[in-house]
Structure formats: C-alpha cells, structure tokens
Design a protein around this motif. Structure first.
Motif, PDB file in Angstrom:
ATOM      1  N   LEU A   1       1.290  -1.250   0.452  1.00 32.16           N
ATOM      2  CA  LEU A   1      -0.154   0.126   0.080  1.00 32.16           C
ATOM      3  C   LEU A   1       0.669   1.092   0.055  1.00 32.16           C
ATOM      4  N   ALA A   2       2.174   1.693   0.883  1.00 33.01           N
ATOM      5  CA  ALA A   2       2.968   2.872   1.066  1.00 33.01           C
ATOM      6  C   ALA A   2       3.218   2.578  -0.830  1.00 33.01           C
ATOM      7  N   PHE A   3       4.085   1.512  -1.022  1.00 32.98           N
ATOM      8  CA  PHE A   3       5.102   1.877  -2.318  1.00 32.98           C
ATOM      9  C   PHE A   3       3.397   2.347  -3.155  1.00 32.98           C
TER      10      PHE A   3
ATOM     11  N   GLY B   1       0.988   3.720  -2.762  1.00 36.46           N
ATOM     12  CA  GLY B   1       0.627   5.354  -2.807  1.00 36.46           C
ATOM     13  C   GLY B   1       1.792   5.990  -3.587  1.00 36.46           C
TER      14      GLY B   1
END
Lengths: 204, 188
Positions: free
Chosen positions: B131-133, B135
């Motif tokens: 998810l961070a990637f 995002g």
C-alpha cells in the motif's frame, strides 16, 4: 555558490526537523487529519501558510523581501488532475513527498517503500510527459490572486492589490485555523468514550 | 499515537517562519522535483549510453523530453547535483533524523505499520508495504503532473496567493478526504 549551499543546508534541516516535530512524518497524524478526527496538523499547516503569507507580503511592502524570490506555478488541467491523483495516494500511504523522505529518515520502514514507489511514479511521469503535453494539460498562466507590485505574474483579479490580498488571505488562513474544531468527525462517540472512561476510573 | 506532536499554536508559527525564511533568503520550498532528479541520475548510471544526461556547451540536455524541457533545467540538476534544491532535500532528511534523535516520533512496533493503518488494514507487514509503495507511485505521478506537491503547490503556492495552489489543494482534498474516510474508519 558555497553560501547558497549553506543556506540550502540550514533551511532544509530546519524544514525537516519541523516536519517531524509537528507530526507530519507520522502517517497516523496524516490519517487523523484526513479523517477529520484530529485537526491539530491541519491547524498547524493553516497557521504556517497564514504566518508565511503575512510575513512575505508585509516584507515586500516594506522593501525587506525581494519580490524576485517569489516562484508562482502555472494553473492548468494537470494541476487539478494531478492533485486528485496525489490525494488518493496520500490517503492510502499517509505520506507526501517531503514527509515520506523524512519518515524514512526517522526510521519508518514503510516510508522506504513509499519512496521507492515515488521513484517509480516520477519515472512514469518522465516517460508519459509528452502525452500530457500534447493534449494541452500542462499549458497555463502563472496567476496570482491580485496584481503584485514588482512581479510580472498575471492577476486573476487585476483590480485587486496583490500584496494586500496576500496579507488578508494570510489572516483568513489563521482565522480558519482558530475557528476549526480540534475534532470534526465522531465527536459524539469520542465524548461517550470519555464519559465511559471517567465512570470506570473511580471503580479501580 | 504517542508521543504527541507540537500544538498547532506553536508548530504553526514556527513552520510558517521556516517557509518565510526560505522565500526571504532563497526561494519557496518544494520537494517532489528531486524524485525526478534522482531518477535521472539512477537511469543514467544504469544506461550510460541512452543519453539521459548529456553535457553540451551550454550545460546539460537529455533524450528524455521531460528532462530536456525548459533548456534542460532538470538535466542540469542531474548532471551537477550539488545545487540548492538537491542539498535542501538531503538536509531536510538530516534535520528530520536529528529531530528524531532528540525525541523519536516513532513509537515501538510502528516502524512497519503505523497504528491507524494497523487498525484498518491489519498488521501484515507486506500488505502495508504494498500500500505504501502504491501510494508512492500515485503521489509522485500526481505531483509531477500537477507540477508540485504538498510543499510546493499547497503550502508555498497558497502563501504566495498563487491560484495554482488553491486549485491543487482542492484537487488533493477532493480525493484524500473520501479515500481516508472509507479506508480508515477505525481510529487505532
């Protein structure tokens, strides 16, 4: 040249340290701001914009701030579309470009993945740039609200005196920060939880 | 969620003074361009013959249209990275690191998954990393399409009464608020 780099180093360090101190390097505080459950960070940002705006334009009026140091960006369709794409990612990750790099610096491992994704996203734009350029999404004027004395930027409202408008807008940002409740969503639930906790406490 | 950040009444004016000093001494703060500069440097190292950063009599240019635009302004930075914006962003990371040494803002057990995200999307590290990637991909693609990010457009832009700053903030919050409200219902 060397002086410029020293200034860059000092300003950068001050900015990074402040981002960490206000909680912007912590995705939890970004999440609380975007769900409107704690607006401390939003109030911080609003006051910062207001303070800087008043200082910049008052400084220009008194001749202390060089108008040539301003750097206004163009308004085009890409600004709105790009902003909306960024907003999705911001909520999903809890980081934006500056706070992602700073999150990595303070030891958050998920921020490393955000930064890696950021490099991929930026590279994606480098490759697809000719498409957005060809459909005219990147063409626009560098508008400011009013006409700023000594600057060449076109004014959205030419009759408006740009530097005074900046001071008024700055004051408005600070006023909104003061009036904004600390919590907007789920206030009833938070009060109920607090009452519950207060009731439970004496029993211990 | 501890430790608590600075209250807005203190943090707001202090952050505002940093933004003001940047305009007074140099130029408005911006960050997202440096992701492109780092990409260009990495790409050039990976494929030295692709002409990503090429020196000319007047400076640098590139076979990539984005790096070559405005007289090769971005290619210039990739070719000679010891410049104001690159040093600013590196120093920003040092500043955040020093701040965390004085008092860390990362609670124990939060390095991989922040509490709000743990409460809503679970504590499975790889999912948070994905998810961070994702995002990150969206944030930087959007920022470059817009021509700036939260620092350059939203903060530096609006404090200069730049119309693009207001438009950018509108676009960003238009999607950020509903996405966060749907994704992050539990308060951690």
């Amino acid at each position: 040249m060397t002086m410029t780099l020293v200034i860059a180093g000092l300003l950068g360090a001050a900015f990074g340290a402040m981002l960490d101190r206000i909680g912007a390097t912590n995705p939890n505080w970004i999440a609380k701001m975007l769900t409107l459950t704690d607006t401390n960070l939003m109030k911080t940002i609003l006051v910062a914009i207001g303070t800087a705006s008043i200082l910049i334009f008052a400084g220009q009026i008194y001749g202390l701030v060089d108008v040539g140091h301003m750097s206004v960006k163009a308004v085009h369709v890409g600004v709105l579309l790009g902003g909306a794409i960024l907003g999705f990612g911001w909520a999903i990750a809890g980081y934006c470009p500056g706070t992602g790099l700073c999150g990595l610096a303070v030891g958050r491992i998920d921020a490393l993945f955000f930064v890696a994704g950021g490099l991929v996203g930026a590279a994606g734009f480098m490759i697809t740039y000719p498409f957005w350029d060809s459909i005219g999404f990147l063409n626009g004027e560098k508008w400011t609200l009013g006409a700023i004395p000594g600057a060449d930027y076109p004014a959205a409202i030419p009759a408006l005196q740009g530097d005074l408008a900046g001071i008024v807008m700055g004051a408005a940002f600070i006023l909104i920060a003061i009036l904004l409740p600390r919590r907007i969503v789920g206030r009833k639930a938070a009060r109920a939880a607090a009452a519950e906790a207060a009731k439970a406490a004496p029993a211990e | 969620m501890k430790p608590m950040p600075l209250n807005w009444k203190i943090g707001g004016p202090l952050l505002g003074i940093v933004f003001f000093l940047a305009v007074l001494l140099a130029k408005p703060i911006g960050v997202s361009t440096q992701f492109v500069v780092l990409d260009a440097i990495l790409w050039n190292l990976q494929q030295p013959d692709a002409g990503i950063v090429t020196q000319t009599a007047e400076g640098f240019t590139s076979t990539n249209a984005y790096l070559a635009k405005s007289g090769g302004a971005l290619a210039d930075e990739a070719g000679n990275p010891l410049t104001y914006p690159v040093v600013f962003v590196l120093a920003m990371m040092v500043g955040a690191f020093l701040s965390s040494l004085i008092r860390s803002t990362v609670p124990k057990g939060e390095r991989n998954v922040p509490a709000m995200y743990r409460a809503n999307t679970g504590g499975f590290w790889p999912l948070r990393w994905v998810l961070a990637f994702a995002g990150g991909v969206l944030v930087l693609y959007g920022a470059r399409l817009a021509g700036g990010c939260t620092s350059g457009h939203m903060m530096s832009g609006m404090m200069q009464t730049s119309v693009s700053g207001y438009v950018f903030a509108f676009g960003a919050f238009l999607t950020a608020f509903p996405t966060a409200m749907m994704l992050l219902k539990k308060e951690g």
